[in-house]
Design an enzyme around this catalytic site. Structure first.
Site, short mmCIF file in Angstrom:
data_model
loop_
_atom_site.label_atom_id
_atom_site.label_comp_id
_atom_site.label_asym_id
_atom_site.label_seq_id
_atom_site.Cartn_x
_atom_site.Cartn_y
_atom_site.Cartn_z
N HIS A 297 -4.42 -21.74 9.89
CA HIS A 297 -5.92 -22.22 9.69
C HIS A 297 -6.58 -20.87 9.00
O HIS A 297 -7.26 -21.16 7.85
CB HIS A 297 -6.61 -22.79 10.71
CG HIS A 297 -8.15 -22.79 10.41
ND1 HIS A 297 -8.64 -23.70 9.57
CD2 HIS A 297 -9.23 -21.95 10.55
CE1 HIS A 297 -10.02 -23.67 9.53
NE2 HIS A 297 -10.26 -22.81 9.81
N ASP B 196 0.79 -1.14 -0.10
CA ASP B 196 -0.04 0.08 0.20
C ASP B 196 0.87 1.25 0.07
O ASP B 196 2.10 1.08 -0.05
CB ASP B 196 -1.03 0.13 0.98
CG ASP B 196 -0.26 0.23 2.47
OD1 ASP B 196 0.99 0.25 2.46
OD2 ASP B 196 -0.93 0.02 3.59
N CYS C 262 -5.42 -27.63 6.09
CA CYS C 262 -4.22 -27.00 6.60
C CYS C 262 -3.52 -27.82 7.52
O CYS C 262 -4.00 -28.77 8.17
CB CYS C 262 -4.86 -25.66 6.87
SG CYS C 262 -5.42 -25.80 8.75
N CYS D 230 -10.97 -28.88 5.99
CA CYS D 230 -9.93 -28.10 5.60
C CYS D 230 -8.63 -29.11 5.85
O CYS D 230 -8.52 -30.08 6.59
CB CYS D 230 -9.68 -27.07 6.77
SG CYS D 230 -8.29 -25.98 6.78
N ASP E 13 -7.37 -7.77 0.54
CA ASP E 13 -6.72 -7.74 1.51
C ASP E 13 -7.22 -7.43 2.81
O ASP E 13 -8.17 -6.63 2.72
CB ASP E 13 -5.24 -7.18 1.22
CG ASP E 13 -5.60 -5.74 1.87
OD1 ASP E 13 -5.40 -5.27 2.89
OD2 ASP E 13 -6.22 -4.77 0.98
N CYS F 285 -5.59 -28.20 11.21
CA CYS F 285 -6.57 -28.97 11.13
C CYS F 285 -6.22 -30.43 10.98
O CYS F 285 -6.86 -31.47 11.64
CB CYS F 285 -7.85 -28.83 10.00
SG CYS F 285 -8.67 -27.17 10.51
#
Length: 407
Positions: free
Chosen positions: A341, A99, A313, A311, A273, A316
């Site tokens: 996660h 930014d 990830c 999930c 974002d 998990c």
């Protein structure tokens, strides 16, 4: 074409929803290809809180965000130049978007003075004065080496009304020309102008009309998701995407709630974002399609399920809700596990939308998601109206909040 002659950003729409404005695209940058729509995790000072770069790569995160104001303050331009840019400094091989520092006009307003020259800040670190001009913002971003940079814009609080909104919009247009002039690495980095104009449709339309005259490779929509009504929010997004070029990426700044992401993809946004996934992790909350699980609650004390059975990830796959309840907000590792996660959840949500667009099944994806997300709760009227504006009708069995209030 030699590598030096290839533009630092190319964008191709590869699939479009036949009903709404949703589309799937491929954005090719110097450091990586990025599939859109995409969510960009926020690594404000060159780090995503609680998450290592290797973990982001394992999740197939293709692009993340850094903050020009904070990186310019610490570590500063000289250190970034010595390091060879932020990619080398933080050990991140894929794309980065920065930014401009403009948002700090709102978030640090008590430390800032704004005029045509730029923004004078008082550092929150050592109380020293710093002048951030459009030229200096670009100088910092050139040192960072981000694949995509934002112009410095004049940002006002979203609920501001009156002449100050038009003043900020017009100044933003003037400042983009100063940013373009100051940009010293156009062969490596792409500069996005930012659509401003508050909650006033004519100002947004004027700003878009002015900005699309500039030779740029993409556009950002700013000045939203800061306290305005959701009805105003979606209408301003809709106004902007109706007028922004089809063949260039569209980035909606600071949006990260799951329902907002789904609605805004339907409205034609490609990039998002937000600090939300990692910030809510620090409070012991995990993201799921239903919203959030507050793992500090006692009901999870003996719950041996993962956060989300769907999930994949690392959190998990290895840890239970019970374990996460045990450490939530008490141990620093809980922030890391929940951040992994939550970021994975956002990335998986975006992947699901991309795949639905490719199959031309996006409207059904939206209906299924909203039914899960608001199960047992009234559907916000703004969501129904926003989706109807792009021809996605939700079934009547998803009760809206007005009907619930009348019953």
């Amino acid at each position: 074409m030699s590598p030096s002659k290839i533009p630092p950003l190319t964008y191709k729409v590869v699939a479009e929803c036949s009903v709404s404005k949703a589309r799937a695209g491929l954005m090719t940058l110097r450091h990586s290809e990025v599939d859109t729509p995409v969510f960009m995790p926020v690594g404000t000072q060159g780090t995503l809180k609680g998450v290592l770069p290797d973990q982001l790569i394992e999740m197939n995160c293709q692009i993340l965000l850094g903050n020009t104001y904070h990186l310019g303050m610490r570590p500063g331009i000289e250190t970034l130049r010595r390091a060879g840019g932020l990619h080398s400094f933080m050990g991140w091989p894929r794309a980065i978007l920065t930014d401009s520092g403009g948002f700090q006009m709102v978030s640090l307003l008590q430390l800032a003075e704004i005029d045509e020259h730029g923004v004078k800040f008082r550092s929150p670190f050592d109380n020293s004065e710093c002048m951030l001009t459009p030229e200096h913002s670009i100088q910092i971003q050139n040192a960072i080496g981000a694949d995509i940079m934002m112009q410095l814009d004049d940002v006002v609080k979203t609920t501001t009304t009156g002449p100050r909104v038009e003043e900020a919009m017009e100044r933003t247009i003037r400042w983009v020309d100063r940013c373009i002039e100051a940009h010293a690495r156009d062969d490596d980095q792409s500069l996005f102008p930012i659509v401003q104009g508050g909650l006033e449709t004519p100002l947004r339309e004027r700003c878009v009309s002015a900005l699309i005259e500039r030779r740029v490779r993409g556009f950002a929509v700013g000045g939203l998701s800061g306290g305005e009504s959701k009805d105003d929010f979606w209408r301003m997004v809709h106004v902007c995407t109706d007028r922004l070029p089809r063949d260039k990426p569209r980035y909606l700044m600071g949006v990260g709630f799951a329902a907002d992401l789904v609605v805004c993809v339907a409205l034609g946004i490609d990039m998002f974002d937000c600090v939300f996934p990692t910030r809510t992790a620090r409070f012991g909350c995990a993201l799921v399609d239903r919203g959030q699980l507050n793992l500090k609650q006692q009901k999870y004390k003996h719950d041996m399920q993962p956060i989300d059975k769907e999930c994949e990830c690392s959190t998990c796959l290895r840890y239970t809700r019970s374990y996460l309840h045990h450490i939530a907000t008490n141990e620093s590792v809980s922030c890391s596990l929940l951040s992994v996660h939550n970021v994975a959840y956002q990335l998986r949500l975006m992947r699901g939308m991309r795949e639905a667009v490719h199959r031309n099944e996006f409207p059904q994806f939206v209906r299924d998601f909203m039914a899960r997300h608001f199960e047992g709760e009234p559907l916000p009227t703004w969501i129904r109206e926003a989706l109807a504006a792009v021809h996605i009708e939700l079934p009547p069995d998803i009760v809206d909040e007005q009907a619930a209030a009348q019953s």
